[in-house]
Design a protein around this motif. Sequence first.
Motif, PDB file in Angstrom:
ATOM      1  N   ILE A  85     -13.085  11.121 -15.283  1.00 44.43           N
ATOM      2  CA  ILE A  85     -12.883  10.573 -16.628  1.00 44.43           C
ATOM      3  C   ILE A  85     -14.206  10.069 -17.197  1.00 44.43           C
ATOM      4  CG2 ILE A  85     -11.795   8.679 -17.924  1.00 44.43           C
ATOM      5  CD1 ILE A  85      -9.353   9.033 -16.027  1.00 44.43           C
ATOM      6  N   VAL A  86     -14.977   9.356 -16.367  1.00 43.64           N
ATOM      7  CA  VAL A  86     -16.292   8.879 -16.803  1.00 43.64           C
ATOM      8  C   VAL A  86     -17.199  10.056 -17.159  1.00 43.64           C
ATOM      9  CG1 VAL A  86     -18.402   7.702 -16.034  1.00 43.64           C
ATOM     10  CG2 VAL A  86     -16.164   6.694 -15.542  1.00 43.64           C
ATOM     11  N   ALA A  87     -17.210  11.075 -16.304  1.00 42.37           N
ATOM     12  CA  ALA A  87     -18.050  12.250 -16.556  1.00 42.37           C
ATOM     13  C   ALA A  87     -17.664  12.928 -17.870  1.00 42.37           C
ATOM     14  CB  ALA A  87     -17.940  13.237 -15.399  1.00 42.37           C
ATOM     15  N   LEU A  88     -16.368  13.070 -18.114  1.00 44.10           N
ATOM     16  CA  LEU A  88     -15.916  13.691 -19.365  1.00 44.10           C
ATOM     17  C   LEU A  88     -16.297  12.854 -20.576  1.00 44.10           C
ATOM     18  CD1 LEU A  88     -12.408  14.994 -18.287  1.00 44.10           C
ATOM     19  CD2 LEU A  88     -14.352  16.375 -19.019  1.00 44.10           C
ATOM     20  N   GLY A  89     -16.155  11.546 -20.456  1.00 41.39           N
ATOM     21  CA  GLY A  89     -16.529  10.670 -21.558  1.00 41.39           C
ATOM     22  C   GLY A  89     -18.013  10.751 -21.876  1.00 41.39           C
ATOM     23  N   LEU A 106     -27.334  12.002 -17.602  1.00 40.63           N
ATOM     24  CA  LEU A 106     -27.547  11.641 -16.203  1.00 40.63           C
ATOM     25  C   LEU A 106     -26.329  10.925 -15.618  1.00 40.63           C
ATOM     26  CD1 LEU A 106     -31.284  10.515 -16.304  1.00 40.63           C
ATOM     27  CD2 LEU A 106     -30.346  12.674 -15.456  1.00 40.63           C
ATOM     28  N   VAL A 107     -25.697  10.078 -16.430  1.00 44.18           N
ATOM     29  CA  VAL A 107     -24.472   9.411 -15.968  1.00 44.18           C
ATOM     30  C   VAL A 107     -23.364  10.442 -15.766  1.00 44.18           C
ATOM     31  CG1 VAL A 107     -22.687   7.739 -16.590  1.00 44.18           C
ATOM     32  CG2 VAL A 107     -25.086   7.193 -16.989  1.00 44.18           C
ATOM     33  N   ALA A 108     -23.249  11.407 -16.671  1.00 47.55           N
ATOM     34  CA  ALA A 108     -22.232  12.462 -16.534  1.00 47.55           C
ATOM     35  C   ALA A 108     -22.466  13.276 -15.264  1.00 47.55           C
ATOM     36  CB  ALA A 108     -22.238  13.368 -17.763  1.00 47.55           C
ATOM     37  N   PHE A 113     -20.761  14.524  -9.682  1.00 44.71           N
ATOM     38  CA  PHE A 113     -21.003  14.696  -8.246  1.00 44.71           C
ATOM     39  C   PHE A 113     -20.299  13.616  -7.424  1.00 44.71           C
ATOM     40  CE2 PHE A 113     -24.843  17.282  -9.511  1.00 44.71           C
ATOM     41  CZ  PHE A 113     -24.362  18.470  -8.984  1.00 44.71           C
ATOM     42  N   ALA A 114     -20.222  12.400  -7.955  1.00 44.85           N
ATOM     43  CA  ALA A 114     -19.492  11.329  -7.262  1.00 44.85           C
ATOM     44  C   ALA A 114     -18.011  11.687  -7.144  1.00 44.85           C
ATOM     45  CB  ALA A 114     -19.668  10.007  -8.003  1.00 44.85           C
ATOM     46  N   ALA A 115     -17.447  12.240  -8.213  1.00 42.08           N
ATOM     47  CA  ALA A 115     -16.042  12.667  -8.181  1.00 42.08           C
ATOM     48  C   ALA A 115     -15.826  13.709  -7.096  1.00 42.08           C
ATOM     49  CB  ALA A 115     -15.628  13.225  -9.541  1.00 42.08           C
ATOM     50  N   LEU A 160     -24.025  22.717 -13.473  1.00 39.81           N
ATOM     51  CA  LEU A 160     -24.308  23.197 -14.833  1.00 39.81           C
ATOM     52  C   LEU A 160     -24.923  22.094 -15.692  1.00 39.81           C
ATOM     53  CD1 LEU A 160     -21.205  25.420 -15.493  1.00 39.81           C
ATOM     54  CD2 LEU A 160     -23.573  26.176 -15.315  1.00 39.81           C
ATOM     55  N   MET A 161     -24.400  20.880 -15.555  1.00 42.72           N
ATOM     56  CA  MET A 161     -24.966  19.764 -16.315  1.00 42.72           C
ATOM     57  C   MET A 161     -26.397  19.464 -15.843  1.00 42.72           C
ATOM     58  SD  MET A 161     -21.840  17.096 -16.650  1.00 42.72           S
ATOM     59  CE  MET A 161     -20.220  17.606 -17.140  1.00 42.72           C
ATOM     60  N   LEU A 162     -26.614  19.582 -14.550  1.00 40.74           N
ATOM     61  CA  LEU A 162     -27.960  19.368 -14.013  1.00 40.74           C
ATOM     62  C   LEU A 162     -28.919  20.443 -14.523  1.00 40.74           C
ATOM     63  CD1 LEU A 162     -29.645  17.594 -12.129  1.00 40.74           C
ATOM     64  CD2 LEU A 162     -28.968  19.092 -10.249  1.00 40.74           C
TER      65      LEU A 162
END
Length: 167
Positions: A85-89, A106-108, A113-115, A160-162
Amino acid sequence: MEGSKFILVGAVLAFCAFILQVIGLASPYWVTYDYGGTKVYMGLWKFCAENTLGTNCADFSDIILKAEWMSAVKAMSIMGLLALIVALGMAGLKLFVMKENKVLQLVAITATFAAACFILISIAVYAANMNDLFPKILKYHFAFAFSIIAMLSAVGAGCLMLKDAML
């Protein structure tokens, strides 16, 4: 503009991971086995037995599986869902509101990865302990597979985000 396609596809993968994790987390179909003509299904929250008389379900709080490892599996699965949820936000904010803000990206990435790590821990602990409790009789069912696919989708989304962050 080319780089934003990676974060967009990563966000779509993270959304897919979220949906799969919700289904995997809520469904009572992580494992199944046959017990004397009765088909038994177990998930993280419920235990169901299906026979010719119908299907009966009970919460794990009402039966024997009150093990500490099961609480850890539930906690890790929920933390994985929350991290998604945090990553999507953060990805949504990066894509549509604060397009130049690298911190959101970077937070996403970190949350994705934490998820994946949280979901991996929940899957590994569940499988190891269930195999110890019920050796050679369990068959893993679709909700367990959905959680595995959610973890793999989260890894793909994070990659992909990285990639987008490195452009």
